[in-house]
Every structure is written in structure tokens, then in C-alpha cells.
Design an enzyme around this catalytic site. Sequence first.
Site, PDB file in Angstrom:
ATOM      1  N   ASN A 258     -55.272 -87.496 -67.865  1.00  0.00           N
ATOM      2  CA  ASN A 258     -55.043 -88.911 -67.560  1.00  0.00           C
ATOM      3  C   ASN A 258     -56.054 -89.326 -66.490  1.00  0.00           C
ATOM      4  OD1 ASN A 258     -54.097 -91.418 -66.871  1.00  0.00           O
ATOM      5  ND2 ASN A 258     -52.220 -90.689 -65.890  1.00  0.00           N
TER       6      ASN A 258
ATOM      7  N   LYS B 101     -56.600 -92.182 -65.310  1.00  0.00           N
ATOM      8  CA  LYS B 101     -56.117 -93.317 -64.491  1.00  0.00           C
ATOM      9  C   LYS B 101     -57.223 -94.364 -64.332  1.00  0.00           C
ATOM     10  CE  LYS B 101     -53.129 -90.060 -62.149  1.00  0.00           C
ATOM     11  NZ  LYS B 101     -52.166 -89.839 -61.109  1.00  0.00           N
TER      12      LYS B 101
ATOM     13  N   GLU C 253     -42.966 -84.938 -65.421  1.00  0.00           N
ATOM     14  CA  GLU C 253     -43.836 -85.116 -64.268  1.00  0.00           C
ATOM     15  C   GLU C 253     -43.002 -85.505 -63.050  1.00  0.00           C
ATOM     16  OE1 GLU C 253     -48.153 -86.010 -65.419  1.00  0.00           O
ATOM     17  OE2 GLU C 253     -47.092 -87.903 -65.423  1.00  0.00           O
TER      18      GLU C 253
ATOM     19  N   GLY D  62     -50.257 -86.116 -57.787  1.00  0.00           N
ATOM     20  CA  GLY D  62     -51.308 -86.478 -56.835  1.00  0.00           C
ATOM     21  C   GLY D  62     -51.040 -86.042 -55.407  1.00  0.00           C
TER      22      GLY D  62
ATOM     23  N   SER E  48     -50.033 -82.313 -60.069  1.00  0.00           N
ATOM     24  CA  SER E  48     -50.923 -81.448 -59.276  1.00  0.00           C
ATOM     25  C   SER E  48     -51.271 -80.130 -59.970  1.00  0.00           C
ATOM     26  CB  SER E  48     -50.334 -81.198 -57.892  1.00  0.00           C
ATOM     27  OG  SER E  48     -50.241 -82.416 -57.165  1.00  0.00           O
TER      28      SER E  48
HETATM   29  C1  PEP Z   1     -50.662 -87.650 -63.624  1.00  0.00           C
HETATM   30  O1  PEP Z   1     -51.105 -88.684 -63.152  1.00  0.00           O
HETATM   31  O2  PEP Z   1     -50.108 -87.662 -64.715  1.00  0.00           O
HETATM   32  C2  PEP Z   1     -50.818 -86.429 -62.838  1.00  0.00           C
HETATM   33  C3  PEP Z   1     -50.138 -85.390 -63.216  1.00  0.00           C
HETATM   34  O3  PEP Z   1     -51.666 -86.490 -61.766  1.00  0.00           O
HETATM   35  P1  PEP Z   1     -52.141 -85.233 -60.860  1.00  0.00           P
HETATM   36  O4  PEP Z   1     -52.508 -84.116 -61.803  1.00  0.00           O
HETATM   37  O5  PEP Z   1     -53.310 -85.742 -60.093  1.00  0.00           O
HETATM   38  O6  PEP Z   1     -50.985 -84.862 -60.008  1.00  0.00           O
END
Ligand code: PEP
Length: 250
Positions: A9, A11, A166, A172, A212
Site C-alpha cells: 500500500n 498510500k 491490521e 506505521g 509495521s
Molecule cells: C498499511 O498502511 O496498511 C500498513 C500496514 O502500513 P505500515 O506497514 O507502514 O505499518
Amino acid sequence: MRKKIVAGNWKMNNDLAATNTLISELIKKEKTANADVIIAPTFVNLLEASKRLKDSSIKVAAQNMHFANHGAYTGEISATMLKSVGVNTVILGHSERREFFSEDDNLLKQKVNKALDEDMQIIFCFGEKWEDRSIGKHFMVVESQIKNALFHIKNENWKSIVLAYEPVWAIGTGQTASPEQAQEMHAFIRNLVKENYNSTISEDVSILYGGSVTSENCKELLREEEIDGALVGGASLIASDFAAICRAAE
Ligand code: PEP
């Protein structure tokens, strides 16, 4: 049969030039992964990504979509628009959409219905906040997010669904769920699908972990029985890190 899937993703990152550079790097590393690999660039770069990856095994997903076909919804993008640029997969229910754009279960249900009507694959995200987990409500929160937006779908629709657990506190933050925490929740989710549908559907649905995930911690997470892949934010912006995560999902 359950599939191993790693989705990136991106973003609101990467302009056109950066999108092209990252795609070129990923194409070079593509053959090293056995998992299904998906990237989700920003809307304006979906057409370019789709064209660049036309002959590749890497799929392109959108990060969101609207539930209507067209009309007076300024700033929104429909399923048919996505399909017209070669995008047949969409991420729905990401915690940032829930938090910053007030997307609730009811709205997500409408988006799910539209994506299914359009024969799109859905990566459906959900997860608890730290305050939920700290008082032992994490299972309850996850159960209601899934039930409210998904458990009205028909048995045959499940082939289009990928679930992505998640935990919001892990996104993040660098504070990844432990493999045990993720495994426990994934087993709970699979059982929930079994109780509300059947064991064939629950065994076949891929459940990704997101929050993360890095090239360092991916192996221990992805070796867990119930973790079928990863939804990756930050680490998906670095080709070598994302490729390492894809390789770990075998
Ligand atoms: C996400 O935005 O779906 C995500 C898991 O972000 P990160 O890996 O940066 O925690």
C-alpha cells in the site's frame, strides 16, 4: 486453496517519476517471489502502473473506491473507472480511511457490494485500536468490523475476498504485533468465517497481516500457520525490502 499474497500500500507517496522508478526496480526482482504480489499506487498513477505491469505477474490495486457508478461525488473514483484502467483489485476499509475520512461499517458494506457486483477482488482491512486491546476488546472489535461489512455476502463471493488484519496501533508505528498475537487473531478470524459460512470457505480465504512489517520481521510473522501474507505500507516503498517480504511469503 489459500494463496500467499503480499500487497504494498503506497498510500499518498510517489509521484509519476518515483512510481516508474519503483516499478522498474520491482520488475527486476519479480521472478524471485512465489506469492501473489500486488501494489497499490495512488489513483493518478494507476494507469501508468497498469500499463507498465501488463505483462508482469505483479497486480495493481486501488487504495479506495466509491460505491456509485458515476455522478455528483466530487473527488471520488468508481469501480468502472478503475476497471477501465486495468485495475481489478481494491483495498477497502483501511484504518486511515476509517479514521481520517470517517468510513464506517455501513459505508464499507456498500463499497464491498459494489466491488463484488463489478467482479473485483477486495482486500478488506480491519483491526483494533490500542485502547480496545488494552481492555481486552480486540476480538469483539474485529468481529463486529468483519460481520457488519462482510457477513451478508454470499458463499460464492468469498473467492473475491482477501482479509487483512491490521491492528491500528501497529500501522506505521514500528510496533509490530508479535507473531503470537497475529496468529491468535488470524485463527479467531478464520474460525469466525467458519462459524458463519463453512470450513471450505474459512480454509480457503487468505488472511494477511499488516502493521509495521519489515524485511527483518517478515520471516517470523509469515511462518505462522494462519498468516497467509502481508499488507505492507512503509516497507513497500523500498524495492529491496518489499522483495524480501515477498520472498518470505512462500
Ligand atoms: C498499511 O498502511 O496498511 C500498513 C500496514 O502500513 P505500515 O506497514 O507502514 O505499518
